[in-house]
Design a protein around this motif. Structure first.
Motif, PDB file in Angstrom:
ATOM      1  N   ALA A 287      -4.720  42.222  -0.377  1.00 40.03           N
ATOM      2  CA  ALA A 287      -5.054  41.667   0.932  1.00 40.03           C
ATOM      3  C   ALA A 287      -3.957  40.707   1.362  1.00 40.03           C
ATOM      4  N   VAL A 288      -3.605  40.783   2.656  1.00 40.53           N
ATOM      5  CA  VAL A 288      -2.563  39.925   3.218  1.00 40.53           C
ATOM      6  C   VAL A 288      -3.118  39.325   4.500  1.00 40.53           C
ATOM      7  N   ALA A 289      -3.045  37.992   4.627  1.00 42.83           N
ATOM      8  CA  ALA A 289      -3.640  37.342   5.791  1.00 42.83           C
ATOM      9  C   ALA A 289      -2.860  36.090   6.159  1.00 42.83           C
ATOM     10  N   SER A 290      -3.181  35.549   7.323  1.00 39.68           N
ATOM     11  CA  SER A 290      -2.693  34.258   7.829  1.00 39.68           C
ATOM     12  C   SER A 290      -1.188  34.065   7.648  1.00 39.68           C
ATOM     13  N   GLY A 291      -0.427  35.026   8.164  1.00 35.60           N
ATOM     14  CA  GLY A 291       1.021  34.882   8.218  1.00 35.60           C
ATOM     15  C   GLY A 291       1.775  35.228   6.958  1.00 35.60           C
ATOM     16  N   ALA A 292       1.110  35.664   5.906  1.00 33.04           N
ATOM     17  CA  ALA A 292       1.815  36.055   4.687  1.00 33.04           C
ATOM     18  C   ALA A 292       2.601  37.343   4.925  1.00 33.04           C
ATOM     19  N   ASP A 293       3.655  37.556   4.127  1.00 32.80           N
ATOM     20  CA  ASP A 293       4.548  38.693   4.385  1.00 32.80           C
ATOM     21  C   ASP A 293       5.197  39.174   3.083  1.00 32.80           C
ATOM     22  N   PRO A 294       4.457  39.852   2.211  1.00 33.42           N
ATOM     23  CA  PRO A 294       5.043  40.342   0.963  1.00 33.42           C
ATOM     24  C   PRO A 294       5.684  41.718   1.134  1.00 33.42           C
ATOM     25  N   VAL A 295       6.433  42.127   0.110  1.00 36.39           N
ATOM     26  CA  VAL A 295       6.961  43.481  -0.001  1.00 36.39           C
ATOM     27  C   VAL A 295       6.280  44.134  -1.205  1.00 36.39           C
ATOM     28  N   VAL A 296       5.657  45.280  -0.973  1.00 38.42           N
ATOM     29  CA  VAL A 296       4.862  45.942  -2.016  1.00 38.42           C
ATOM     30  C   VAL A 296       5.431  47.340  -2.222  1.00 38.42           C
ATOM     31  N   ARG A 297       5.815  47.658  -3.473  1.00 39.97           N
ATOM     32  CA  ARG A 297       6.463  48.939  -3.746  1.00 39.97           C
ATOM     33  C   ARG A 297       5.840  49.616  -4.965  1.00 39.97           C
ATOM     34  N   ASN A 298       5.720  50.930  -4.873  1.00 44.53           N
ATOM     35  CA  ASN A 298       5.360  51.766  -6.024  1.00 44.53           C
ATOM     36  C   ASN A 298       4.087  51.293  -6.726  1.00 44.53           C
ATOM     37  N   CYS A 299       3.102  50.936  -5.937  1.00 50.29           N
ATOM     38  CA  CYS A 299       1.829  50.492  -6.496  1.00 50.29           C
ATOM     39  C   CYS A 299       0.758  51.553  -6.269  1.00 50.29           C
TER      40      CYS A 299
END
Length: 606
Positions: A287-299
């Motif tokens: 889950a990503v919320a309130s301005g967060a900005d991750p990079v998610v790969r090969n999951c």
């Protein structure tokens, strides 16, 4: 070997007399850099006494502190009800197997350190306070067993450095506050709070560890930086791994399962990455919320009870080459202002593939979706979505849009195969643009209705059973280079007050006809062709302009009936023959004269 200190000699050496005053130590056990270049004094602790043995750890520490040099304190098996404060360069080690030495005061802290301290093989049990606290310098705990009841297991305070290696932490948490930390091959069980907390600018690496049964989070990173690598997390009460308050979190090669809420969560403008991680049986995979900005790969997110990927409330994120299997509700969900980018995602099983709702956005490229129980792509309620290079197979519906005029979807280079109902359904006031889209094998290709708008360019519909493209209600269709082949019904159908404008369309082998227009539907067919061996080319209600139509099949034209037009009177002596529908007609035959009589609403005749 390091020379053993005798307690009596230690007292004499403090006065400058006795053998220890001039003794030379011939062996060194390394503890940090100091152990590598200076000689170390060795102290033995035994609760049973003995020559050159201290009866408790505290007295051995006092002797070592009196000498002011690196010390090795070896502790015989037993239980020691002591609260220890260690200063300087000291190593505490169990003489027996790990776990044979138990240090457990009745209450309060067990071990406080200030210096360069190493602890090996001890069991530390505390209540109502931090079990282990590093107040200054560095602390290394190896093969330790730390049990906290109503407190913190290990507390690394600001500007310290703490290493946990091959250790077991029960109930309490490891708290890193403004410190550096390394956790390797440890086991955290049933923490009453977070198992590992990294806060206030701390920098911690957690590697190859097992974290289970935490009441809150497995690892929480708040305004700090953490790397979580090769770990397994299970059974946490809240998000297994949490990043908040502008934290930086890097998760690599982990396995997360049986989580009550989110497996991984980024909120409050946190950043970081997640690579090669597998999630099973969580409420939400990530889950990503309130301005967060991750990079998610090969999951891989499998059997998530609600969503696999969930982005909302101005959350962002880039998701590359991920898989979502058997999500209970939605595979990838963007809602309430979320704006993810998803590339190379594979979604299989479950209910809905991708849903973008409630003023959210999303860009989705190279996505494969199959074997769902509902729609593959859903865009609702002021949401905006861009789909490129998408392939959908064996789903009831391909794309479904609904909402006001701010609801839009753009689909480019997509294929919908073997759908159960329709490939594209556009409703409400939503707007959809299709470019290079293929719909193959299913009941209905594309449909637009109510007040919605559908723009189709270079699109193709093949082998459908109920029809190629339909417009109904007040829906509007604008199509260029549209091809419908092998429909078991019509190629193009308009009804209600729909408006259909088709330029350079091709309709081939449509069993019931190339195009059929009913009701008050209007529009144009320009430079279109209809080919086949059965049916009609166009059944026109008289409201659709046919410009440069190419066909060898018949065209049936109906003249629209105006509300002000008088009834049609047909006198036919042999019997009427109609080649098109006739409305409001009065019929008479085998008579030289015909009298017209009309019944009014009040029952009178005129």
């Amino acid at each position: 070997m390091a020379e053993k200190d005798d307690p009596a000699d230690a007292r004499r050496s403090a006065r400058g007399t006795g053998p220890l005053a001039t003794a030379r130590v011939t062996s060194v056990a390394p503890v940090g850099r100091a152990w590598g270049r200076d000689m170390v004094a060795r102290y033995v602790v035994s609760p049973h006494g003995g020559r050159r043995a201290y009866p408790d750890i505290t007295s051995a520490l006092a002797a070592a502190a009196g000498r002011g040099r690196a010390a090795l304190i070896e502790i015989a098996p037993g239980r020691y009800e002591e609260a220890l404060t260690v200063r300087g360069d000291v190593r505490l080690a169990a003489l027996g197997d790990p776990g044979s030495v138990v240090v457990s005061p009745p209450r309060g802290a067990v071990l406080d350190t200030l210096g360069s301290v190493r602890v090996h093989g001890l069991v530390l049990i505390g209540r109502d306070a931090d079990v282990v606290g590093c107040h200054a310098g560095t602390l290394t705990l190896e093969r330790a067993d730390i049990r906290a009841y109503n407190g913190v297991s290990v507390h690394a305070r600001p500007n310290t450095s703490v290493t946990l290696r091959d250790s077991v932490i029960l109930h309490g948490r490891a708290l890193f506050s403004g410190s550096d930390g390394l956790v390797e091959r440890c086991r955290f069980t049933d923490a009453t709070d977070n198992a590992v907390a990294v806060i206030e600018g701390a920098r911690v690496a957690v590697r190859d560890s097992w974290i289970g049964g935490s009441m809150i989070h497995g690892v929480r990173v708040s305004g700090a930086r953490a790397q979580v690598t090769g770990c397994r997390l299970t059974g946490t009460g809240k998000a297994a791994v949490m990043a908040d308050s502008q934290a930086e979190l890097i998760v690599t090669g982990c396995a997360i399962d049986a989580v009550h809420t989110e497996a991984i969560m980024f909120i409050e403008q946190s950043r970081g990455s997640v690579d090669g991680t597998r999630v099973t049986d969580a409420q939400h995979g990530i889950a990503v919320a309130s301005g967060a900005d991750p990079v998610v790969r090969n999951c891989v997110f499998t059997d998530c009870r609600d969503t696999g990927i969930n982005v909302q409330t101005s959350g962002r994120g880039r998701f590359e080459d991920c898989e979502v299997h058997a999500a209970g509700n939605v595979g990838v969900f963007s809602t309430k202002g979320g704006a993810p980018e998803v590339h190379g995602c594979r979604i299989s099983g479950g209910n809905v593939g991708i849903a973008v709702t409630d003023a959210a956005r999303g860009r989705f490229t190279r996505v494969e979706i199959g074997d769902l129980t509902s729609v593959a792509l859903r865009v609702w309620d002021e949401a905006r979505a861009l789909f490129e290079h998408v392939r959908v197979e064996r789903c009831p519906s391909g794309l479904e849009t609904r909402g006001n005029g701010g609801t839009t979807a753009d689909v480019t280079d997509a294929e919908f195969h073997d759908f159960g109902m329709s490939a594209v359904e556009v409703l409400g006031q939503s707007r959809v643009t299709l470019k290079g889209v293929v719909a193959k094998r299913g009941p209905l290709g594309f449909g637009v209705g109510e007040d919605a708008q559908l723009f189709a360019y270079d699109c193709r519909v093949e082998a459908v059973s109920s029809g190629g493209v339909v417009g109904f209600g007040k829906g509007r269709l604008v199509a260029k280079n549209l091809t419908v082949t092998g429909s078991e019904a019509f190629g193009l159908y308009g009804t209600g007050s729909a408006r259909l404008d088709v330029v350079n369309g091709e309709f081939a082998d449509c069993a019931a006809g190339g195009a059929y227009f009913d009701g008050t539907c209007g529009g144009r067919m320009v430079d279109c062709s209809v080919t086949g061996t059965q049916g009609v080319a166009v059944q026109n209600n008289g409201r659709v302009d046919l410009v440069a139509l190419r066909t060898s099949l018949p065209v049936v034209e109906q003249i629209p009936q105006s509300a002000e037009s008088p009834p049609t009177i047909v006198n036919h002596y042999e019997g009427p023959v109609f080649n098109a529908p006739v409305h409001g007609a009065q019929l008479a035959w085998n008579n030289i004269h015909a009298n017209q009589q009309q019944t009014n609403e009040d029952g009178s005749h005129t």
